[in-house]
Write a protein that holds these residues in place. Structure first.
Motif, mmCIF file in Angstrom:
data_model
loop_
_atom_site.group_PDB
_atom_site.id
_atom_site.type_symbol
_atom_site.label_atom_id
_atom_site.label_comp_id
_atom_site.label_asym_id
_atom_site.label_seq_id
_atom_site.Cartn_x
_atom_site.Cartn_y
_atom_site.Cartn_z
ATOM 1 N N PRO A 45 -22.294 115.626 32.108
ATOM 2 C CA PRO A 45 -23.064 116.774 31.603
ATOM 3 C C PRO A 45 -24.281 116.302 30.801
ATOM 4 C CG PRO A 45 -20.720 116.971 31.063
ATOM 5 C CD PRO A 45 -20.952 115.561 31.513
ATOM 6 N N PRO A 46 -25.471 116.784 31.122
ATOM 7 C CA PRO A 46 -26.656 116.444 30.331
ATOM 8 C C PRO A 46 -26.875 117.492 29.235
ATOM 9 C CG PRO A 46 -27.330 117.502 32.367
ATOM 10 C CD PRO A 46 -25.829 117.508 32.355
ATOM 11 N N PRO A 47 -26.781 117.123 27.959
ATOM 12 C CA PRO A 47 -26.939 118.116 26.896
ATOM 13 C C PRO A 47 -28.362 118.640 26.752
ATOM 14 C CG PRO A 47 -26.726 115.916 25.966
ATOM 15 C CD PRO A 47 -26.470 115.780 27.439
ATOM 16 N N ASN A 48 -29.338 117.877 27.255
ATOM 17 C CA ASN A 48 -30.730 118.311 27.144
ATOM 18 C C ASN A 48 -31.563 117.614 28.219
ATOM 19 O OD1 ASN A 48 -31.269 115.641 26.088
ATOM 20 N ND2 ASN A 48 -30.555 116.393 24.097
ATOM 21 N N LEU A 49 -32.862 117.914 28.234
ATOM 22 C CA LEU A 49 -33.744 117.348 29.256
ATOM 23 C C LEU A 49 -33.869 115.834 29.151
ATOM 24 C CD1 LEU A 49 -36.625 119.995 29.295
ATOM 25 C CD2 LEU A 49 -35.042 119.507 31.162
ATOM 26 N N ASP A 50 -33.875 115.308 27.934
ATOM 27 C CA ASP A 50 -34.000 113.856 27.771
ATOM 28 C C ASP A 50 -32.802 113.125 28.368
ATOM 29 O OD1 ASP A 50 -36.471 113.984 26.541
ATOM 30 O OD2 ASP A 50 -35.615 114.168 24.524
ATOM 31 N N ARG A 51 -31.601 113.632 28.105
ATOM 32 C CA ARG A 51 -30.406 113.002 28.674
ATOM 33 C C ARG A 51 -30.360 113.182 30.188
ATOM 34 N NH1 ARG A 51 -25.803 111.827 26.020
ATOM 35 N NH2 ARG A 51 -25.141 111.189 28.113
ATOM 36 N N PHE A 52 -30.829 114.329 30.657
ATOM 37 C CA PHE A 52 -30.907 114.531 32.102
ATOM 38 C C PHE A 52 -31.818 113.480 32.729
ATOM 39 C CE2 PHE A 52 -33.177 116.190 35.772
ATOM 40 C CZ PHE A 52 -32.143 116.606 36.593
ATOM 41 N N SER A 53 -32.967 113.241 32.095
ATOM 42 C CA SER A 53 -33.907 112.243 32.616
ATOM 43 C C SER A 53 -33.273 110.856 32.649
ATOM 44 C CB SER A 53 -35.176 112.223 31.759
ATOM 45 O OG SER A 53 -35.818 113.481 31.777
ATOM 46 N N GLU A 54 -32.520 110.529 31.604
ATOM 47 C CA GLU A 54 -31.863 109.223 31.554
ATOM 48 C C GLU A 54 -30.863 109.061 32.697
ATOM 49 O OE1 GLU A 54 -30.063 108.736 27.770
ATOM 50 O OE2 GLU A 54 -31.941 108.951 26.643
ATOM 51 N N GLU A 55 -30.096 110.106 32.955
ATOM 52 C CA GLU A 55 -29.064 110.012 33.987
ATOM 53 C C GLU A 55 -29.662 109.912 35.387
ATOM 54 O OE1 GLU A 55 -25.901 109.501 33.586
ATOM 55 O OE2 GLU A 55 -26.179 109.528 31.413
ATOM 56 N N VAL A 56 -30.674 110.708 35.679
ATOM 57 C CA VAL A 56 -31.216 110.689 37.042
ATOM 58 C C VAL A 56 -32.040 109.427 37.297
ATOM 59 C CG1 VAL A 56 -31.182 113.196 37.283
ATOM 60 C CG2 VAL A 56 -33.234 112.081 36.380
ATOM 61 N N ARG A 57 -32.544 108.793 36.238
ATOM 62 C CA ARG A 57 -33.271 107.536 36.433
ATOM 63 C C ARG A 57 -32.335 106.411 36.868
ATOM 64 N NH1 ARG A 57 -36.692 105.617 31.668
ATOM 65 N NH2 ARG A 57 -37.512 104.209 33.267
ATOM 66 N N LYS A 58 -31.041 106.574 36.616
ATOM 67 C CA LYS A 58 -30.068 105.564 37.042
ATOM 68 C C LYS A 58 -29.807 105.625 38.548
ATOM 69 C CE LYS A 58 -27.573 105.952 32.627
ATOM 70 N NZ LYS A 58 -26.282 106.352 31.998
ATOM 71 N N ILE A 59 -30.214 106.714 39.180
ATOM 72 C CA ILE A 59 -29.941 106.899 40.606
ATOM 73 C C ILE A 59 -30.993 106.153 41.423
ATOM 74 C CG2 ILE A 59 -29.690 108.600 42.445
ATOM 75 C CD1 ILE A 59 -29.078 110.673 40.228
ATOM 76 N N PRO A 60 -30.603 105.243 42.300
ATOM 77 C CA PRO A 60 -31.580 104.511 43.121
ATOM 78 C C PRO A 60 -32.318 105.449 44.073
ATOM 79 C CG PRO A 60 -29.427 103.424 43.137
ATOM 80 C CD PRO A 60 -29.222 104.775 42.533
ATOM 81 N N ASP A 61 -33.505 105.029 44.468
ATOM 82 C CA ASP A 61 -34.293 105.808 45.418
ATOM 83 C C ASP A 61 -33.568 105.878 46.766
ATOM 84 O OD1 ASP A 61 -36.377 107.260 46.451
ATOM 85 O OD2 ASP A 61 -37.615 105.496 46.902
ATOM 86 N N ASN A 62 -33.784 106.976 47.488
ATOM 87 C CA ASN A 62 -33.178 107.199 48.807
ATOM 88 C C ASN A 62 -31.653 107.142 48.761
ATOM 89 O OD1 ASN A 62 -35.587 107.566 50.322
ATOM 90 N ND2 ASN A 62 -35.932 105.346 50.273
ATOM 91 N N THR A 63 -31.093 107.612 47.651
ATOM 92 C CA THR A 63 -29.642 107.626 47.478
ATOM 93 C C THR A 63 -29.174 109.058 47.238
ATOM 94 O OG1 THR A 63 -29.681 105.413 46.498
ATOM 95 C CG2 THR A 63 -27.720 106.752 46.098
ATOM 96 N N LYS A 108 -30.648 114.096 48.230
ATOM 97 C CA LYS A 108 -31.100 112.712 48.333
ATOM 98 C C LYS A 108 -32.378 112.533 47.524
ATOM 99 C CE LYS A 108 -31.799 109.123 51.857
ATOM 100 N NZ LYS A 108 -31.892 108.863 53.315
ATOM 101 N N LYS A 109 -32.373 111.530 46.686
ATOM 102 C CA LYS A 109 -33.525 111.272 45.823
ATOM 103 C C LYS A 109 -34.680 110.700 46.638
ATOM 104 C CE LYS A 109 -34.603 109.105 41.357
ATOM 105 N NZ LYS A 109 -34.121 108.150 40.325
ATOM 106 N N ASN A 110 -35.893 111.147 46.316
ATOM 107 C CA ASN A 110 -37.087 110.675 47.024
ATOM 108 C C ASN A 110 -38.176 110.394 45.998
ATOM 109 O OD1 ASN A 110 -39.494 110.414 48.505
ATOM 110 N ND2 ASN A 110 -38.734 111.738 50.142
#
Length: 265
Positions: free
Chosen positions: A166-184, A203-205
Motif C-alpha cells: 500500500p502506498p500511503p502517499n504519492l512519494d511512496r507510490f513513486s518509490e515503489e513503481v521505480r523499483k519495477i523494471p521497464d517492460n515488466t 506492463k511498464k513502458n
C-alpha cells in the motif's frame, strides 16, 4: 459539509425545542430557519478522524455560542481551527467539537504521471463526493494509447497497492513503481469511485511513458516545476511525456458523452 434550510415546522418535528424556535424567531424575524447537514464530505488525508464530526441529518443550532440562522453566520468556520457546535441529532440536543479544514488543502500542488495516468492527492471536489478516502493516490486523467488506457486504469480510480504494497502517499507510490523494471508486468489494486475494488495488471513502458512529477513552484514561469524520472536519474526541465499531456491526448473519463445538444450536432 453541505447544508440546507429547515423551516421551524420541520425543525420542531425533528426535536428542536420551543425555546430554540423562539430564539430563532427573535434573531431572524424575516426568515425563521435553521440549517440541516445534507452531506459530509470525506476529510483530507491525515485529518484527525477521531474528532467529533457532523453527521447527515444534524440540525445546527449554534457555533461557538452564536445562533446560526443566516448563511453569512457560517463564516465563523473560516476564522478558527475548531468550533464548539450545538446540534440536534436524532431528536436530542448535543454538543460536539468540530475541526475545520485548512484552505491550503483545497488546491492541487503535486502531480505524478505514471504509465500515462495522471495521479494526485484527492482534491477537495473529490472529497466532497465520497464518504471514505480509499487512498491518497487518485487517478484524475490518463493519456490515450498509454498503458493505463490500454489496461483499463480509469479516471476516478484510487490506487491502494502496488504489487501488494500500500502506498500511503504519492512519494511512496513513486518509490515503489521505480523499483519495477521497464517492460515488466506489475499489479495494482484499485477502488472505483463507487467503492468497487479491483485488480489491474499492466506492463511498464518507460520509453514512451516515463514517470514524471509536476510540483507547484511559483518561481517557475509556468508555475510548475517538472522532475523526470529516467533510469534512476532526476532531470529538471520538460518531461519527455509532456506531449502526452496536451488536451487532445488526455482522457478524463468522459468518452462517448457529448455536452452538445444532439439536435445541434
Amino acid at each position: 459539509m453541505e447544508s440546507y434550510v429547515v423551516q421551524m415546522s420541520q425543525a420542531r418535528i425533528m426535536g428542536v425545542s420551543e425555546e430554540w424556535i423562539e430564539k430563532v424567531t427573535q434573531a431572524n424575524p424575516s426568515r425563521h430557519q435553521l440549517f440541516m447537514v445534507r452531506k459530509v464530505g470525506c476529510p483530507p488525508p491525515g485529518f484527525n478522524s477521531a474528532a467529533d464530526t457532523f453527521e447527515e441529518g444534524d440540525i445546527i443550532l449554534a457555533l461557538d455560542g452564536q445562533l446560526i440562522t443566516r448563511v453569512s453566520e457560517l463564516d465563523i468556520m473560516y476564522e478558527k481551527d475548531t468550533l464548539a457546535a450545538l446540534i440536534v441529532r436524532n431528536g436530542q440536543e448535543m454538543r460536539i467539537r468540530v475541526l475545520t479544514v485548512p484552505t491550503e488543502d483545497l488546491e492541487t500542488d503535486h502531480v505524478v504521471v505514471f504509465c500515462g495516468a495522471v495521479l494526485q492527492k484527492p482534491h477537495h471536489a473529490v472529497r466532497q463526493q465520497i464518504s471514505k478516502l480509499h487512498s491518497e493516490v487518485y487517478v484524475s486523467a490518463r493519456s490515450r494509447g498509454s498503458p493505463s488506457y490500454q489496461y483499463g486504469l480509469a479516471p476516478t480510480n484510487f490506487i491502494t497497492a502496488v504489487n501488494g504494497i500500500p502506498p500511503p502517499n504519492l512519494d511512496r507510490f513513486s518509490e515503489e513503481v521505480r523499483k519495477i523494471p521497464d517492460n515488466t508486468y506489475f499489479r495494482l489494486r484499485a477502488v472505483t469511485f463507487d467503492n468497487v475494488p479491483w485488480v489491474v495488471t499492466m506492463k511498464k513502458n518507460d520509453y514512451y511513458f516515463p514517470m514524471s512529477k509536476y510540483i507547484k513552484d511559483r518561481s517557475q514561469p509556468s508555475g510548475w516545476r517538472t522532475v523526470c524520472h529516467d533510469k534512476d536519474k532526476y532531470k529538471d526541465g520538460i518531461a519527455p511525456d509532456a506531449a502526452n499531456l496536451n488536451p487532445d491526448a488526455i482522457d478524463e473519463g468522459f468518452d462517448g458523452v457529448s455536452d452538445i445538444d444532439p439536435d445541434l450536432e
